[in-house]
Design an enzyme around this catalytic site. Structure first.
Site, PDB file in Angstrom:
ATOM      1  N   ASP A  96       0.859  -1.184   0.000  1.00  0.00           N
ATOM      2  CA  ASP A  96       0.000   0.000   0.000  1.00  0.00           C
ATOM      3  C   ASP A  96       0.899   1.240   0.000  1.00  0.00           C
ATOM      4  O   ASP A  96       1.621   1.490   0.963  1.00  0.00           O
ATOM      5  CB  ASP A  96      -0.848  -0.050   1.285  1.00  0.00           C
ATOM      6  CG  ASP A  96      -2.116   0.762   1.176  1.00  0.00           C
ATOM      7  OD1 ASP A  96      -2.098   1.782   0.483  1.00  0.00           O
ATOM      8  OD2 ASP A  96      -3.114   0.387   1.825  1.00  0.00           O
ATOM      9  N   ASP A 196      -2.817   4.693  -2.510  1.00  0.00           N
ATOM     10  CA  ASP A 196      -3.758   5.396  -1.642  1.00  0.00           C
ATOM     11  C   ASP A 196      -4.191   6.731  -2.280  1.00  0.00           C
ATOM     12  O   ASP A 196      -3.343   7.473  -2.787  1.00  0.00           O
ATOM     13  CB  ASP A 196      -3.028   5.671  -0.314  1.00  0.00           C
ATOM     14  CG  ASP A 196      -3.945   6.159   0.784  1.00  0.00           C
ATOM     15  OD1 ASP A 196      -4.861   5.421   1.165  1.00  0.00           O
ATOM     16  OD2 ASP A 196      -3.728   7.288   1.270  1.00  0.00           O
ATOM     17  N   GLU A 246      -6.841   3.845  -5.431  1.00  0.00           N
ATOM     18  CA  GLU A 246      -8.002   4.253  -4.659  1.00  0.00           C
ATOM     19  C   GLU A 246      -8.392   5.643  -5.144  1.00  0.00           C
ATOM     20  O   GLU A 246      -7.592   6.579  -5.052  1.00  0.00           O
ATOM     21  CB  GLU A 246      -7.677   4.289  -3.162  1.00  0.00           C
ATOM     22  CG  GLU A 246      -8.911   4.580  -2.333  1.00  0.00           C
ATOM     23  CD  GLU A 246      -8.618   5.130  -0.948  1.00  0.00           C
ATOM     24  OE1 GLU A 246      -9.493   5.022  -0.084  1.00  0.00           O
ATOM     25  OE2 GLU A 246      -7.514   5.675  -0.732  1.00  0.00           O
ATOM     26  N   HIS A 320     -10.912  -1.250   5.272  1.00  0.00           N
ATOM     27  CA  HIS A 320     -10.634  -0.736   6.616  1.00  0.00           C
ATOM     28  C   HIS A 320     -11.247   0.636   6.865  1.00  0.00           C
ATOM     29  O   HIS A 320     -11.090   1.170   7.964  1.00  0.00           O
ATOM     30  CB  HIS A 320      -9.118  -0.681   6.812  1.00  0.00           C
ATOM     31  CG  HIS A 320      -8.473   0.268   5.838  1.00  0.00           C
ATOM     32  ND1 HIS A 320      -8.421   0.019   4.483  1.00  0.00           N
ATOM     33  CD2 HIS A 320      -7.915   1.477   6.027  1.00  0.00           C
ATOM     34  CE1 HIS A 320      -7.835   1.034   3.887  1.00  0.00           C
ATOM     35  NE2 HIS A 320      -7.520   1.938   4.788  1.00  0.00           N
ATOM     36  N   ASP A 321     -11.871   1.226   5.864  1.00  0.00           N
ATOM     37  CA  ASP A 321     -12.519   2.533   6.039  1.00  0.00           C
ATOM     38  C   ASP A 321     -14.040   2.433   6.043  1.00  0.00           C
ATOM     39  O   ASP A 321     -14.725   3.444   6.158  1.00  0.00           O
ATOM     40  CB  ASP A 321     -12.136   3.482   4.888  1.00  0.00           C
ATOM     41  CG  ASP A 321     -10.656   3.779   4.831  1.00  0.00           C
ATOM     42  OD1 ASP A 321     -10.017   3.819   5.896  1.00  0.00           O
ATOM     43  OD2 ASP A 321     -10.137   3.978   3.713  1.00  0.00           O
TER      44      ASP A 321
HETATM   45  C1  GLC Z   1      -7.239   6.269   2.289  1.00  0.00           C
HETATM   46  C2  GLC Z   1      -7.066   5.188   3.316  1.00  0.00           C
HETATM   47  C3  GLC Z   1      -7.498   5.730   4.651  1.00  0.00           C
HETATM   48  C4  GLC Z   1      -6.632   6.903   4.996  1.00  0.00           C
HETATM   49  C5  GLC Z   1      -6.629   7.954   3.871  1.00  0.00           C
HETATM   50  C6  GLC Z   1      -5.504   8.928   4.046  1.00  0.00           C
HETATM   51  O1  GLC Z   1      -8.561   6.630   2.119  1.00  0.00           O
HETATM   52  O2  GLC Z   1      -7.758   4.051   2.934  1.00  0.00           O
HETATM   53  O3  GLC Z   1      -7.464   4.764   5.661  1.00  0.00           O
HETATM   54  O4  GLC Z   1      -7.078   7.512   6.168  1.00  0.00           O
HETATM   55  O5  GLC Z   1      -6.453   7.376   2.609  1.00  0.00           O
HETATM   56  O6  GLC Z   1      -4.278   8.291   3.794  1.00  0.00           O
END
Ligand code: GLC
Ligand code: CA
Length: 550
Positions: A96, A196, A246, A320-321
């Protein structure tokens, strides 16, 4: 045609997966310990969320050093073992990469703070006075997106926590540093990356106030994003890796470009539109029932849109979010098992690459924390305060957190029925889900053919067996109600029809098409009749796959 349609990715949040040394934090040896389990499940890639040195303000998404392992998680040797032992079992590790921002503890930011202008140019610093932030943009974790540094008489941008400073991708030196990090991990044998919030990295040259929103329209899918991605992928030499971006508040058009093979950017994209159908006017912190009409429209739009444009979707409900999907769109009571299976099947037969988040495969439920003391997530704690300031009572604020907190997905993995679920012998860093019970554990489901776990294994095995799932075309079928979703997959002569009752009430449907040579390939109620062209009554959360494949 993308060649990862037959692959399945399993997401591990190491901190909550398995603790081997009794400090209450999950670790890399814990992942190694569970490799047999993951191999048996049948997945191809293990995406591990960040385990790099980090102050853990945002659970590792605040990276202080991209090239080493936080002692909390283990050592470089542990990681090398993990890479090797996974490979021996036919699985790859997906790392990641958090490239939109670094922790303010990162050496680059520390040098910037010490006055080094070269490193200040690694970040987005703007001169100014303490009374006036450069723009009115909001942080995604609440409050302003700017922080003033009095010693420098400058503000810096942080789209997330104040300790997560946004990098300046317009600086070629920064892009070079990031390529070097990718090369470093490539050397270690890594062949898959998750990036990310990668569509937020290209900020506009001129930054202006946003009078319509929080600023995101200026930097989401920003001005140079495609050029920067192409450059990164090419120069780091990762064009043939499995990569997933993402994408925050993105569009179909951009995701086609990010993931179409000829663009040579990424393999696939996560988008979150289907996980906002229970937000009120786009507000995550205002509760609303699921809008099934919208949910259906979004699947139709993204599935057929990506197909027509030659893009590729990452298919997922959980990470995880996100809250647990069975708690969110399924049923935690008598239809727990049926709804968990239906929701899984619904996305696994779509066109794209499925992601399974730890615990989803056993139907884990939300945290159901009764008090604020149990929460750990920075976003949840911030919004609890914001909700109180807005005039909500503590009970109301807790009810919202119970539905929306990211901690819902971060409770310890439930391996067995012991006090801490076999996650650890000691008290975990975050409390167990209050919904933790024996039935929702790996141990209880492992030898049960009818379990949610067994169902996930079948989904994965079917994807490997039938190319129509990995490669076929998708089209959606008309249904009388938005509470039933039905679609067809086709590859030459091979066909499948998937029917899902999204609701806890019975629904009546007519499934079109000839049925000779067809059979039921998968179902979540036993011994159902194959629905011919007449009216068929679906049970609550019933799910069925019909097909003519051999
Ligand atoms: C992404 C991650 C999240 C994090 C954010 C900032 O959305 O999945 O957990 O807080 O990025 O890095
Ligand atoms: Ca540990």
């Amino acid at each position: 045609m993308a060649d990862f349609g037959d692959k399945v990715v399993y997401q591990i949040y190491p901190k909550s997966f398995r603790d081997t040394n009794g400090d209450g934090f999950g670790d890399i040896p814990g992942v190694i310990e569970k490799l047999d389990y993951l191999q048996e499940l049948g997945v191809d890639y293990l995406w591990l969320t960040p385990f790099f040195p980090s102050p853990q303000r945002d659970n590792g998404y605040d990276v202080a050093d991209y090239r080493s392992i936080s002692p909390q998680f283990g050592t470089m040797e542990d990681l090398e073992n993990l890479i090797r032992q996974s490979r021996e079992r036919g699985m790859g590790i997906m790392l990641d990469m958090v490239f939109n921002h670094t922790s303010t503890r990162h050496e680059w930011f520390q040098k910037a703070l010490a006055g080094d202008e070269e490193y200040q140019n690694y970040y987005i610093f703007k001169e100014g006075t303490p009374d006036h932030a450069p723009t009115n943009w909001k942080s995604k974790f609440g409050g302003t997106a700017w922080e003033y540094v009095p010693e420098l008489k400058k503000w810096y941008l942080h789209l997330y926590d104040v300790t997560q400073a946004d990098l300046n991708w317009d600086n070629p030196g920064v892009r070079e540093e990031l390529k070097e990090i990718l090369r470093f991990w490539k050397e270690k044998g890594i062949r898959a990356f998750r990036f990310d919030v990668i569509n937020l990295v290209s900020k506009p040259g001129q930054m202006e106030d946003d009078f319509e929103g929080d600023g995101r329209r200026f930097y989401s899918d920003g001005p140079h994003i495609h050029a920067y991605l192409k450059e990164l992928v090419k120069d780091a030499g990762i064009a043939d890796f499995v990569t997933v971006g993402e994408m925050s508040s993105t569009s179909l058009e951009h995701c086609i470009r990010y993931s179409a093979p000829e663009e040579k950017e990424l393999s696939m994209c996560f988008n979150f539109h289907h996980l906002k159908v229970d937000y009120k006017d786009g507000d995550k912190w205002a509760l609303n029932p699921v809008d099934y009409k919208k949910l259906k429209e979004l699947f139709v739009e993204w599935q057929t849109g990506m197909q027509e444009g030659g893009g590729w979707n990452a298919l997922f409900w959980c990470n995880h979010d996100q809250p647990r999907i069975v708690s969110r769109m399924g049923n935690e009571g008598i239809y727990w098992k049926e709804s968990a299976k239906m929701l899984a099947g619904m996305i696994h037969f779509m066109r794209g690459t499925p992601y399974i988040y730890q615990g989803e495969e056993i139907g884990m439920q939300n945290a159901h924390y009764p008090s604020i003391e149990r929460y750990r997530d920075v976003e949840s704690l911030n919004y609890y305060q914001i909700l109180l300031e807005e005039g909500k009572t503590k009970e109301e604020a807790l009810e919202i957190l119970a539905a929306r907190s990211r901690d819902n997905g971060r409770t310890p993995m439930q391996w067995n029925g012991e006090r801490y679920g076999g996650f650890s012998g000691e008290e975990p860093w975050i409390p167990m889900s209050a919904a933790f019970r024996k039935e929702i554990t790996v141990e209880a489901q492992q030898n049960d053919e009818d379990s949610v776990l067994a169902f996930y294994k079948k989904l994965i095995a079917m994807r490997k067996k039938y190319p129509v799932i990995a490669k076929g075309e998708i089209s959606f079928l008309e249904t009388e109600t938005d509470l039933v979703l039905a679609y067809r997959r086709e590859l030459g002569e091979q066909q499948m029809i998937v029917i899902c009752n999204l609701d806890g009430r019975k629904q009546r449907v007519i499934v079109p098409g000839e049925r000779s040579g067809w059979r039921i390939l998968l179902e979540n109620y036993k011994g159902r009749e194959i629905p011919l062209e007449e009216m068929y009554t679906m049970e609550p959360y019933e799910f069925m796959v019909l097909g003519n494949v051999k």
